[in-house]
Scaffold this active site. Structure first.
Site, short mmCIF file in Angstrom:
data_model
loop_
_atom_site.label_atom_id
_atom_site.label_comp_id
_atom_site.label_asym_id
_atom_site.label_seq_id
_atom_site.Cartn_x
_atom_site.Cartn_y
_atom_site.Cartn_z
N ASN A 4 22.43 3.77 61.04
CA ASN A 4 21.31 3.38 60.71
C ASN A 4 20.45 3.74 61.91
O ASN A 4 20.42 3.13 63.04
CB ASN A 4 21.05 1.71 60.70
CG ASN A 4 19.80 1.25 60.33
OD1 ASN A 4 18.94 1.96 60.05
ND2 ASN A 4 19.53 -0.19 60.66
N TRP A 5 19.46 4.78 61.60
CA TRP A 5 18.58 5.10 62.79
C TRP A 5 17.50 4.42 63.12
O TRP A 5 16.74 4.89 64.15
CB TRP A 5 18.17 6.67 62.76
CG TRP A 5 19.46 7.88 62.52
CD1 TRP A 5 20.67 7.54 62.81
CD2 TRP A 5 19.31 9.03 62.40
NE1 TRP A 5 21.22 8.89 62.72
CE2 TRP A 5 20.49 9.63 62.54
CE3 TRP A 5 18.02 10.02 62.07
CZ2 TRP A 5 20.88 11.27 62.34
CZ3 TRP A 5 18.30 11.31 61.71
CH2 TRP A 5 19.42 11.93 61.94
N LYS A 6 17.03 3.47 62.18
CA LYS A 6 16.06 2.61 62.46
C LYS A 6 14.76 3.50 62.51
O LYS A 6 14.62 4.48 62.11
CB LYS A 6 16.18 1.73 63.66
CG LYS A 6 17.39 0.98 63.55
CD LYS A 6 17.63 -0.12 64.62
CE LYS A 6 19.03 -0.84 64.45
NZ LYS A 6 19.23 -2.20 64.95
N HIS A 94 18.21 -5.52 55.72
CA HIS A 94 18.43 -5.66 57.10
C HIS A 94 17.84 -6.90 57.89
O HIS A 94 16.64 -7.18 57.47
CB HIS A 94 18.11 -4.21 57.71
CG HIS A 94 18.71 -4.08 59.11
ND1 HIS A 94 17.99 -4.50 60.27
CD2 HIS A 94 19.64 -3.47 59.59
CE1 HIS A 94 18.77 -4.17 61.30
NE2 HIS A 94 19.82 -3.47 60.77
N GLU A 96 16.17 -7.12 60.55
CA GLU A 96 15.02 -6.53 61.08
C GLU A 96 13.69 -6.81 60.00
O GLU A 96 12.76 -7.04 60.29
CB GLU A 96 14.96 -5.25 61.89
CG GLU A 96 15.53 -5.09 63.05
CD GLU A 96 16.51 -4.17 63.66
OE1 GLU A 96 16.19 -2.90 63.00
OE2 GLU A 96 17.43 -4.20 64.26
N GLU A 166 26.32 -8.53 59.48
CA GLU A 166 25.72 -8.45 60.74
C GLU A 166 25.33 -9.51 61.52
O GLU A 166 24.07 -10.06 61.26
CB GLU A 166 24.33 -7.38 60.53
CG GLU A 166 24.91 -6.03 59.94
CD GLU A 166 23.97 -5.02 60.16
OE1 GLU A 166 24.51 -3.94 60.81
OE2 GLU A 166 22.93 -5.03 60.22
N GLY A 172 21.71 -4.73 68.51
CA GLY A 172 20.95 -4.14 69.56
C GLY A 172 21.00 -5.03 70.80
O GLY A 172 20.35 -4.72 71.55
N SER A 212 26.13 -4.00 67.70
CA SER A 212 26.54 -3.28 68.85
C SER A 212 27.89 -2.86 68.83
O SER A 212 28.67 -2.48 69.83
CB SER A 212 26.53 -4.44 69.92
OG SER A 212 25.28 -4.95 70.15
N GLY A 233 23.89 0.99 64.47
CA GLY A 233 22.65 1.10 64.92
C GLY A 233 22.60 2.10 65.95
O GLY A 233 22.55 3.30 65.80
N GLY A 234 22.08 1.83 67.03
CA GLY A 234 21.91 2.50 68.32
C GLY A 234 22.86 3.76 68.60
O GLY A 234 22.66 4.75 68.94
C1 PEP Z 1 22.16 -2.24 62.94
O1 PEP Z 1 20.94 -1.72 62.96
O2 PEP Z 1 22.17 -2.53 61.51
C2 PEP Z 1 22.69 -2.45 63.93
C3 PEP Z 1 24.01 -3.06 63.71
O3 PEP Z 1 22.25 -1.85 65.16
P1 PEP Z 1 23.15 -2.04 66.69
O4 PEP Z 1 24.46 -1.07 66.33
O5 PEP Z 1 22.32 -1.01 67.50
O6 PEP Z 1 23.53 -3.25 67.06
#
Ligand code: PEP
Length: 252
Positions: A4-6, A94, A96, A166, A172, A212, A233-234
């Site tokens: 997930n590039w957000k 999600h 966010e 999650e 993040g 993470s 994500g990141g």
């Molecule tokens: C996500 O965006 O769903 C996520 C898990 O982000 P990160 O890996 O950066 O915690």
């Protein structure tokens, strides 16, 4: 295995990232995993063209959608539009979106149904806040979100879906859940699916952990039986690190 590039990477950066990822992913990765990247809406067409030409096995995903097919909904993008672009997986609910943009379980359920109606696979996200965890409400929160966000779905549909556990406190933040935490959350998802949709749906629904994840912890996080994959994500923004996470699923 979902990246997930957000709201990161414009379409130029997206093209170079996906080209590098294609170069790094190996045939054995695709033998054990469905691999999908979820760029922002503005990148989807550019990435679709690269994938069509260079690697049809790497799947295109989206991060969000609206449930109506078309109409006066300024700023929204419909599930039908995503399906036309060759999108396979769409993230729904999600944290966010839930925390920053007011998504409720009822809205998420409408998105999930629209994604399914357009022949794509939802990745439904659920998970507790740090405060809920401290109060001991983790499992109850997961159960409520699974129940509310899958409202109106059939057992067959749920069995073909992906649910990502999650924990919000791990997204993040660099604060990863332990493999036992990931298993407990994933197991709660599977148990709730079984209670509502039966054992068949519970055995085929795929459950991810997200929060993470990085190349150093991915393998451990997927080591328990209810965790089938990860939502990243990141660490998915960099092709080398996402490819290393995917590779960690392949048994040595
Ligand atoms: C996500 O965006 O769903 C996520 C898990 O982000 P990160 O890996 O950066 O915690």
């Amino acid at each position: 295995m979902s990246g997930n590039w957000k709201m990161n990477h414009d379409h130029h950066q997206a093209i170079s990232t996906v080209q590098r990822l294609i170069f790094r992913l190996r045939p054995e990765d695709y033998r054990v995993a469905d691999v999908c990247i979820h760029p922002p809406f503005t990148d989807l067409r550019s990435v679709q063209v690269v994938l069509d030409n260079d690697d049809p096995q790497l799947m295109l995903g989206a991060q969000h959608c609206y449930w109506e097919e078309s109409g006066a909904f300024t700023g929204e993008v419909s599930a039908a539009m995503l399906a036309k672009l060759g999108v396979t997986y769409v993230i729904a609910g999600h944290s966010e979106r839930r925390q920053l943009f007011g998504d409720t379980d009822e809205m998420v359920a409408r998105r999930v149904r629209a994604i399914l109606a357009n022949g794509m696979t939802p990745i439904l996200c659920v998970g507790e806040t740090g405060e809920e965890r401290d109060q001991g409400w983790t499992l109850e929160r997961i159960r409520d979100q699974v129940k509310g966000s899958l409202d109106g779905c059939t057992a067959d549909q749920v069995g073909s879906m992906v649910v990502a556990y999650e924990p919000i406190w791990a997204i993040g933040t660099g604060r990863t859940a332990t493999p036992d935490d990931a298993q407990a959350g994933a197991h709660a998802v599977r148990a709730e699916v079984e209670a509502r949709f039966g054992p068949e749906a519970a055995s085929t629904v795929r459950i991810q952990y997200g929060g993470s994840v990085n190349p150093a912890n991915a393998r451990q996080l997927m080591s328990h039986p209810d965790v089938d994959g990860v939502l990243v994500g990141g660490a998915s923004l960099d092709a080398d690190s996402f490819a290393a996470i995917v590779a960690s699923l392949v048994q040595e």
